[in-house]
Design a protein around this motif. Structure first.
Motif, short mmCIF file in Angstrom:
data_model
loop_
_atom_site.label_atom_id
_atom_site.label_comp_id
_atom_site.label_asym_id
_atom_site.label_seq_id
_atom_site.Cartn_x
_atom_site.Cartn_y
_atom_site.Cartn_z
N LEU A 208 0.83 -1.20 0.00
CA LEU A 208 0.00 0.00 0.00
C LEU A 208 0.86 1.26 0.00
O LEU A 208 0.59 2.21 -0.74
CB LEU A 208 -0.95 0.00 1.20
N VAL A 209 1.92 1.27 0.79
CA VAL A 209 2.83 2.42 0.82
C VAL A 209 3.43 2.66 -0.57
O VAL A 209 3.47 3.80 -1.06
CB VAL A 209 3.94 2.22 1.88
N VAL A 210 3.88 1.60 -1.23
CA VAL A 210 4.46 1.72 -2.57
C VAL A 210 3.43 2.27 -3.55
O VAL A 210 3.72 3.18 -4.34
CB VAL A 210 5.01 0.35 -3.05
N GLU A 211 2.22 1.75 -3.51
CA GLU A 211 1.17 2.21 -4.42
C GLU A 211 0.78 3.67 -4.15
O GLU A 211 0.55 4.43 -5.08
CB GLU A 211 -0.06 1.31 -4.33
N LEU A 212 0.72 4.06 -2.89
CA LEU A 212 0.40 5.45 -2.56
C LEU A 212 1.49 6.40 -3.08
O LEU A 212 1.19 7.48 -3.59
CB LEU A 212 0.22 5.61 -1.05
N GLU A 213 2.74 5.98 -2.96
CA GLU A 213 3.84 6.81 -3.49
C GLU A 213 3.78 6.86 -5.01
O GLU A 213 3.96 7.91 -5.61
CB GLU A 213 5.18 6.26 -3.01
N ARG A 214 3.52 5.71 -5.64
CA ARG A 214 3.46 5.64 -7.09
C ARG A 214 2.35 6.54 -7.65
O ARG A 214 2.50 7.19 -8.67
CB ARG A 214 3.23 4.20 -7.54
N SER A 215 1.23 6.60 -6.95
CA SER A 215 0.10 7.39 -7.41
C SER A 215 0.12 8.82 -6.88
O SER A 215 -0.82 9.57 -7.11
CB SER A 215 -1.21 6.71 -7.01
N SER A 216 1.18 9.19 -6.17
CA SER A 216 1.34 10.54 -5.59
C SER A 216 0.25 10.87 -4.57
O SER A 216 -0.01 12.04 -4.31
CB SER A 216 1.38 11.61 -6.68
#
Length: 105
Positions: A28-36
């Protein structure tokens, strides 16, 4: 007696079905960073951090809403805004554009 055992069995089934992967927070952290999502958008909204509750997250979400350290919770649990009060914004579902489909105020 049978009714109590049926209810206990259903509770155990629900708990078993609701398990998540142990690395869910990291994903989830990676996806939140990826999606800004962790950066402020035009409305000033962002995801500050990913929190994990040891058991059910209802108390954590309600407490953060009551203390005003969280602006909005995402949950299908109708009890959260009832207990947390009028300042609790709840989004039950999202769709492709990442906007709330059925917000509750």
């Amino acid at each position: 007696e049978i009714s109590k055992k049926e209810k206990a069995c259903k509770t155990a089934e629900t708990a078993a079905a609701n398990s998540i992967q142990s690395n869910m927070k990291d994903k989830l952290v990676v996806e939140l960073e990826r999606s800004s999502a962790n950066k402020k958008n035009n409305a000033g909204g962002f995801v500050a951090e990913v929190l994990v509750a040891e058991f059910q997250a209802d108390a954590l979400m309600m407490g953060r809403s009551i203390s005003q350290s969280t602006l909005m919770v995402m949950s299908s649990d109708a009890d959260i805004p009832i207990v947390a009060g009028d300042q609790c914004l709840q989004c039950q579902r999202t769709h492709h554009s990442r906007r709330c489909k059925t917000p509750h105020f």
